[in-house]
Scaffold this active site. Sequence first.
Site, PDB file in Angstrom:
ATOM      1  N   ASP A  56      -3.893   3.017  13.901  1.00 47.93           N
ATOM      2  CA  ASP A  56      -3.168   3.805  12.888  1.00 47.93           C
ATOM      3  C   ASP A  56      -3.614   5.210  12.683  1.00 47.93           C
ATOM      4  OD1 ASP A  56      -5.405   3.541  11.266  1.00 47.93           O
ATOM      5  OD2 ASP A  56      -4.550   2.244   9.717  1.00 47.93           O
ATOM      6  N   ARG A  62       0.880  -1.192  -0.130  1.00 52.32           N
ATOM      7  CA  ARG A  62       0.001   0.045   0.072  1.00 52.32           C
ATOM      8  C   ARG A  62       0.813   1.225   0.017  1.00 52.32           C
ATOM      9  NH1 ARG A  62      -4.828   1.295   4.370  1.00 52.32           N
ATOM     10  NH2 ARG A  62      -3.122   1.358   6.102  1.00 52.32           N
TER      11      ARG A  62
END
Length: 554
Positions: free
Chosen positions: A457, A177
């Site tokens: 996150d 990603r």
Amino acid sequence: MVKVSLDNVKLLVDVDKEPFFKPSSTTVGDILTKDALEFIVLLHRTFNNKRKQLLENRQVVQKKLDSGSYHLDFLPETANIRNDPTWQGPILAPGLINRSTEITGPPLRNMLINALNAPVNTYMTDFEDSASPTWNNMVYGQVNLYDAIRNQIDFDTPRKSYKLNGNVANLPTIIVRPRGWHMVEKHLYVDDEPISASIFDFGLYFYHNAKELIKLGKGPYFYLPKMEHHLEAKLWNDVFCVAQDYIGIPRGTIRATVLIETLPAAFQMEEIIYQLRQHSSGLNCGRWDYIFSTIKRLRNDPNHILPNRNQVTMTSPFMDAYVKRLINTCHRRGVHAMGGMAAQIPIKDDPAANEKAMTKVRNDKIRELTNGHDGSWVAHPALAPICNEVFINMGTPNQIYFIPENVVTAANLLETKIPNGEITTEGIVQNLDIGLQYMEAWLRGSGCVPINNLMEDAATAEVSRCQLYQWVKHGVTLKDTGEKVTPELTEKILKEQVERLSKASPLGDKNKFALAAKYFLPEIRGEKFSEFLTTLLYDEIVSTKATPTDLSKL
């Protein structure tokens, strides 16, 4: 035609020519080669103007939403794509047929090895929300992936030896990603502007590893974050076509799964798959970012105020609608519909609390399986067996054949009223606590942070900030005290939390809570609203030098 050239390109860091993770001899110099830089600079020059235009378009939509004259809906101009039943995604790519358990994490060397050794099918290696984008984190992430793909990643620390459990060809499939279209990499300038972070991350990984991955029987596979419009997916598709042509591999070798983690994208799922077509490997439910985006885009509308964060779940009306539409869309088009993150981590010193947390994970995965997802995410290797136990009940590598019958309307996707939802003082405290702890760690270079037995996150900190902005802006009344949420109240509680967290910090006066609070304060007072915390804080972790590196000596 853009010329292949490093003219007016400035690299504002020293290039390490010594290996850092022996016995591997790979250095940063092996990643930042002249030919690799020429490749990413070519991609940047070709596509950067379009990238910037698409980012401006996001703000045009926001202004229309703020005016009250516009409501999100399915696009009339793409009805032909949605209504055409004949088009499909591509045949599933090697290594991406069974994705029932995906583990995620940043490309730190030890985490990379642990993830590849986990009992999972695929591994989403993350340069985005679970990584703080310091230069070392980003460039050594590339070094680590380069070594992993070549079976030379093993290394020792004074406390532990890290070794792959076998040949990487037989280990979980790597899916990278890159950072989103909104981010830049300020250590490398092209034509007096920082290079697109998306192109930097994608380009270096693809250039060095695509052919090696094909030799392993897999391929260059990606997760694409934070998109808000199908034309942003088209931009990625254009990048993929040029990249594959440049190194001489067939178009369609790259595969990309798109995270549907913004509210506008939920209205364009079919168009996003269509734009990627031969490169599509499905969609994923990015739950916390989706909540963040919903608040962000609807923040000025008093009809869409969300309650305390722990009351916004995957069964909340707007979340349930988004999940069901995603699964139906993906399976009708023959691609994977991936479930969301189980962020829990084992609670080693409290067996009862641990059992409760693991039961929550199991129930969440059962819900995803029953809804029709083809697989799901875990943040920790210890959760992989639970996900495996649940998804083995598919009896097949995926359940793309199962097309759930449901009709999800635009109104369903915007149904943010949560039955019995409450906003309380505890909700303010929780948002400040999680937001400050995450931002403080991020400023120190860590983007994957255990907080209250969850692996957090950037998305969770974004929810914290957005909710507080929204509650202050609309002057909501707290259920527990009857008090109105004001800038003064959120500032007072912020100061209390900073003091408490600073005192408890093992870093003593070297902690960064005061710096985190400086950036947080105007946001939670409702005075300003930044598009992303990560771009707001980024300059604090940039470490450039005044004299650019001589690129002729690379």
